[in-house]
Design a protein around this motif. Structure first.
Motif, PDB file in Angstrom:
ATOM      1  N   GLN A 111      57.922  38.265  42.515  1.00 48.38           N
ATOM      2  CA  GLN A 111      57.667  38.372  41.081  1.00 48.38           C
ATOM      3  C   GLN A 111      57.046  37.090  40.523  1.00 48.38           C
ATOM      4  OE1 GLN A 111      57.979  41.368  39.327  1.00 48.38           O
ATOM      5  NE2 GLN A 111      58.146  41.844  41.495  1.00 48.38           N
ATOM      6  N   SER A 112      57.554  35.950  40.972  1.00 47.71           N
ATOM      7  CA  SER A 112      56.968  34.688  40.493  1.00 47.71           C
ATOM      8  C   SER A 112      55.551  34.524  41.037  1.00 47.71           C
ATOM      9  CB  SER A 112      57.856  33.496  40.865  1.00 47.71           C
ATOM     10  OG  SER A 112      57.957  33.363  42.259  1.00 47.71           O
ATOM     11  N   MET A 113      55.337  34.947  42.275  1.00 48.73           N
ATOM     12  CA  MET A 113      53.983  34.901  42.844  1.00 48.73           C
ATOM     13  C   MET A 113      53.053  35.869  42.112  1.00 48.73           C
ATOM     14  SD  MET A 113      54.011  32.626  45.242  1.00 48.73           S
ATOM     15  CE  MET A 113      52.507  32.999  46.107  1.00 48.73           C
ATOM     16  N   ARG A 114      53.593  37.003  41.686  1.00 47.82           N
ATOM     17  CA  ARG A 114      52.809  37.994  40.943  1.00 47.82           C
ATOM     18  C   ARG A 114      52.301  37.389  39.627  1.00 47.82           C
ATOM     19  NH1 ARG A 114      53.243  43.393  41.524  1.00 47.82           N
ATOM     20  NH2 ARG A 114      52.321  44.659  39.908  1.00 47.82           N
ATOM     21  N   VAL A 115      53.191  36.721  38.924  1.00 40.20           N
ATOM     22  CA  VAL A 115      52.802  36.082  37.666  1.00 40.20           C
ATOM     23  C   VAL A 115      51.732  35.022  37.931  1.00 40.20           C
ATOM     24  CG1 VAL A 115      53.624  34.595  35.790  1.00 40.20           C
ATOM     25  CG2 VAL A 115      54.989  36.570  36.510  1.00 40.20           C
ATOM     26  N   TRP A 116      51.920  34.219  38.977  1.00 38.92           N
ATOM     27  CA  TRP A 116      50.947  33.183  39.337  1.00 38.92           C
ATOM     28  C   TRP A 116      49.602  33.816  39.688  1.00 38.92           C
ATOM     29  CZ3 TRP A 116      50.907  30.048  44.494  1.00 38.92           C
ATOM     30  CH2 TRP A 116      50.071  28.944  44.378  1.00 38.92           C
ATOM     31  N   SER A 117      49.626  34.871  40.466  1.00 36.83           N
ATOM     32  CA  SER A 117      48.406  35.551  40.888  1.00 36.83           C
ATOM     33  C   SER A 117      47.649  36.141  39.695  1.00 36.83           C
ATOM     34  CB  SER A 117      48.766  36.648  41.892  1.00 36.83           C
ATOM     35  OG  SER A 117      47.638  37.352  42.296  1.00 36.83           O
ATOM     36  N   LEU A 118      48.358  36.905  38.858  1.00 38.96           N
ATOM     37  CA  LEU A 118      47.717  37.556  37.718  1.00 38.96           C
ATOM     38  C   LEU A 118      47.231  36.548  36.688  1.00 38.96           C
ATOM     39  CD1 LEU A 118      48.921  39.994  39.159  1.00 38.96           C
ATOM     40  CD2 LEU A 118      49.639  40.860  36.945  1.00 38.96           C
ATOM     41  N   SER A 119      48.018  35.508  36.445  1.00 43.03           N
ATOM     42  CA  SER A 119      47.582  34.503  35.469  1.00 43.03           C
ATOM     43  C   SER A 119      46.405  33.692  36.007  1.00 43.03           C
ATOM     44  CB  SER A 119      48.738  33.605  35.055  1.00 43.03           C
ATOM     45  OG  SER A 119      49.209  32.845  36.134  1.00 43.03           O
ATOM     46  N   SER A 120      46.326  33.523  37.312  1.00 42.21           N
ATOM     47  CA  SER A 120      45.187  32.806  37.900  1.00 42.21           C
ATOM     48  C   SER A 120      43.892  33.592  37.700  1.00 42.21           C
ATOM     49  CB  SER A 120      45.408  32.566  39.399  1.00 42.21           C
ATOM     50  OG  SER A 120      46.496  31.704  39.598  1.00 42.21           O
ATOM     51  N   LEU A 121      43.971  34.918  37.851  1.00 37.57           N
ATOM     52  CA  LEU A 121      42.777  35.751  37.640  1.00 37.57           C
ATOM     53  C   LEU A 121      42.440  35.898  36.164  1.00 37.57           C
ATOM     54  CD1 LEU A 121      43.249  38.627  40.229  1.00 37.57           C
ATOM     55  CD2 LEU A 121      41.616  36.739  40.312  1.00 37.57           C
ATOM     56  N   GLY A 122      43.431  35.786  35.308  1.00 36.03           N
ATOM     57  CA  GLY A 122      43.193  35.889  33.866  1.00 36.03           C
ATOM     58  C   GLY A 122      42.518  37.195  33.502  1.00 36.03           C
ATOM     59  N   ARG A 123      41.428  37.123  32.772  1.00 39.66           N
ATOM     60  CA  ARG A 123      40.709  38.311  32.292  1.00 39.66           C
ATOM     61  C   ARG A 123      40.079  39.124  33.421  1.00 39.66           C
ATOM     62  NH1 ARG A 123      41.132  40.554  27.460  1.00 39.66           N
ATOM     63  NH2 ARG A 123      40.106  39.411  25.850  1.00 39.66           N
ATOM     64  N   PHE A 124      40.012  38.547  34.619  1.00 39.41           N
ATOM     65  CA  PHE A 124      39.402  39.255  35.737  1.00 39.41           C
ATOM     66  C   PHE A 124      40.410  40.122  36.504  1.00 39.41           C
ATOM     67  CE2 PHE A 124      36.560  35.698  34.969  1.00 39.41           C
ATOM     68  CZ  PHE A 124      35.339  36.361  34.900  1.00 39.41           C
ATOM     69  N   TRP A 125      41.718  40.009  36.178  1.00 38.44           N
ATOM     70  CA  TRP A 125      42.705  40.837  36.860  1.00 38.44           C
ATOM     71  C   TRP A 125      42.644  42.257  36.344  1.00 38.44           C
ATOM     72  CZ3 TRP A 125      46.823  43.748  35.074  1.00 38.44           C
ATOM     73  CH2 TRP A 125      47.536  44.380  36.078  1.00 38.44           C
ATOM     74  N   ASN A 126      42.776  43.227  37.270  1.00 38.95           N
ATOM     75  CA  ASN A 126      42.796  44.621  36.875  1.00 38.95           C
ATOM     76  C   ASN A 126      43.429  45.468  37.956  1.00 38.95           C
ATOM     77  OD1 ASN A 126      41.832  47.300  35.779  1.00 38.95           O
ATOM     78  ND2 ASN A 126      40.849  45.864  34.376  1.00 38.95           N
ATOM     79  N   THR A 127      43.883  46.647  37.574  1.00 40.36           N
ATOM     80  CA  THR A 127      44.396  47.597  38.558  1.00 40.36           C
ATOM     81  C   THR A 127      43.244  48.366  39.201  1.00 40.36           C
ATOM     82  OG1 THR A 127      44.711  49.294  36.863  1.00 40.36           O
ATOM     83  CG2 THR A 127      46.599  47.872  37.369  1.00 40.36           C
ATOM     84  N   LYS A 128      42.106  48.355  38.556  1.00 40.45           N
ATOM     85  CA  LYS A 128      40.904  48.999  39.084  1.00 40.45           C
ATOM     86  C   LYS A 128      40.013  47.924  39.710  1.00 40.45           C
ATOM     87  CE  LYS A 128      40.820  52.463  35.399  1.00 40.45           C
ATOM     88  NZ  LYS A 128      40.042  52.951  34.237  1.00 40.45           N
ATOM     89  N   ILE A 129      38.986  48.369  40.402  1.00 43.46           N
ATOM     90  CA  ILE A 129      37.990  47.425  40.927  1.00 43.46           C
ATOM     91  C   ILE A 129      36.881  47.340  39.877  1.00 43.46           C
ATOM     92  CG2 ILE A 129      36.392  46.858  42.782  1.00 43.46           C
ATOM     93  CD1 ILE A 129      38.063  48.717  44.610  1.00 43.46           C
ATOM     94  N   ILE A 130      36.935  46.321  39.059  1.00 41.39           N
ATOM     95  CA  ILE A 130      35.956  46.091  37.996  1.00 41.39           C
ATOM     96  C   ILE A 130      35.153  44.855  38.400  1.00 41.39           C
ATOM     97  CG2 ILE A 130      35.585  45.700  35.529  1.00 41.39           C
ATOM     98  CD1 ILE A 130      36.974  48.361  36.044  1.00 41.39           C
ATOM     99  N   ILE A 131      33.856  45.023  38.522  1.00 43.59           N
ATOM    100  CA  ILE A 131      32.979  43.955  39.018  1.00 43.59           C
ATOM    101  C   ILE A 131      32.076  43.472  37.887  1.00 43.59           C
ATOM    102  CG2 ILE A 131      31.174  43.378  40.689  1.00 43.59           C
ATOM    103  CD1 ILE A 131      33.885  44.073  41.990  1.00 43.59           C
ATOM    104  N   LEU A 132      32.070  42.167  37.669  1.00 49.65           N
ATOM    105  CA  LEU A 132      31.175  41.549  36.694  1.00 49.65           C
ATOM    106  C   LEU A 132      30.074  40.838  37.469  1.00 49.65           C
ATOM    107  CD1 LEU A 132      30.513  40.933  33.750  1.00 49.65           C
ATOM    108  CD2 LEU A 132      32.017  38.942  33.907  1.00 49.65           C
ATOM    109  N   PRO A 133      28.868  41.415  37.493  1.00 49.94           N
ATOM    110  CA  PRO A 133      27.784  40.822  38.282  1.00 49.94           C
ATOM    111  C   PRO A 133      27.521  39.366  37.898  1.00 49.94           C
ATOM    112  CG  PRO A 133      27.161  43.003  37.506  1.00 49.94           C
ATOM    113  CD  PRO A 133      28.445  42.637  36.807  1.00 49.94           C
ATOM    114  N   GLY A 134      27.334  38.546  38.917  1.00 44.58           N
ATOM    115  CA  GLY A 134      27.017  37.143  38.705  1.00 44.58           C
ATOM    116  C   GLY A 134      28.210  36.262  38.388  1.00 44.58           C
ATOM    117  N   ALA A 135      29.380  36.849  38.278  1.00 46.47           N
ATOM    118  CA  ALA A 135      30.569  36.053  37.942  1.00 46.47           C
ATOM    119  C   ALA A 135      30.940  35.135  39.100  1.00 46.47           C
ATOM    120  CB  ALA A 135      31.737  36.968  37.614  1.00 46.47           C
TER     121      ALA A 135
END
Length: 186
Positions: free
Chosen positions: A81-105
């Motif tokens: 759970q603590s790793m989950r918070v670290w992982s999701l907060s590290s991705l910030g706005r790029f975290w998603n349950t879907k595969i969402i790709i922002l070209p050039g990011a």
């Protein structure tokens, strides 16, 4: 009682995460992002919803109780759970349950992503295994560990392919393993 407390916390966490994911998807799409793997996403959802149904059913209907050694999987679950918070907060706005790709990011390579390509998938695998083990729900632990591995085997290929095509993923992650920590010399 412990079962319903933990279950309520985990389900609430997942629902909040879905709201965050929806917000992140909207933010990314407004910047030109697109979705990959839509056809496969329903299987991810099916596995996760079925996991909770199986877990609840096995514990309630078969009257499972915490194992005498419940604290061992519980400690792993709390670490996840603590790793989950670290992982999701590290991705910030790029975290998603879907595969969402922002070209050039620029792909996020901080937090646990400094050490491996897919820490969040490792965390989910640990959760799917450890949560049922706390309550001796062995069938759920085994079946859904396998089911999760199967859906992730497809999803990860789709995600990595899309990221390689549209971002700097290959450059940033070519020396990192998917699921095991890699320490790079700078």
């Amino acid at each position: 009682m412990l079962f319903f407390i933990i279950l309520s916390i985990v389900i609430t966490q997942r629902l909040v995460e879905l709201l965050i994911a929806k917000s992140n998807e909207k933010w990314m799409r407004s910047r030109g992002a697109y979705e990959v793997g839509q056809a496969q996403y329903k299987y991810i959802v099916l596995v996760h919803v079925s996991f909770f149904i199986s877990f609840i059913s096995e514990v309630v209907f078969l009257q499972k109780t915490p194992a005498s050694w419940w604290w061992i999987p519980f400690v792993f679950f709390i670490i996840a759970q603590s790793m989950r918070v670290w992982s999701l907060s590290s991705l910030g706005r790029f975290w998603n349950t879907k595969i969402i790709i922002l070209p050039g990011a620029n792909v996020v390579a901080k937090g646990p992503y400094r050490f491996m390509r897919h820490p969040n998938y490792v965390i989910v695998a640990v959760e799917i295994l450890m949560l049922p083990l706390i309550f001796q729900a062995y069938a759920t632990a085994i079946i859904f560990t396998i089911a999760n591995a199967l859906v992730l085997s497809v999803r990860i290929r789709q995600e990595e392919g899309a990221l390689q095509d549209a971002t700097d993923y290959q450059q940033k992650f070519e020396k990192r393993l998917r699921f095991f920590p890699t320490i790079e010399k700078e």
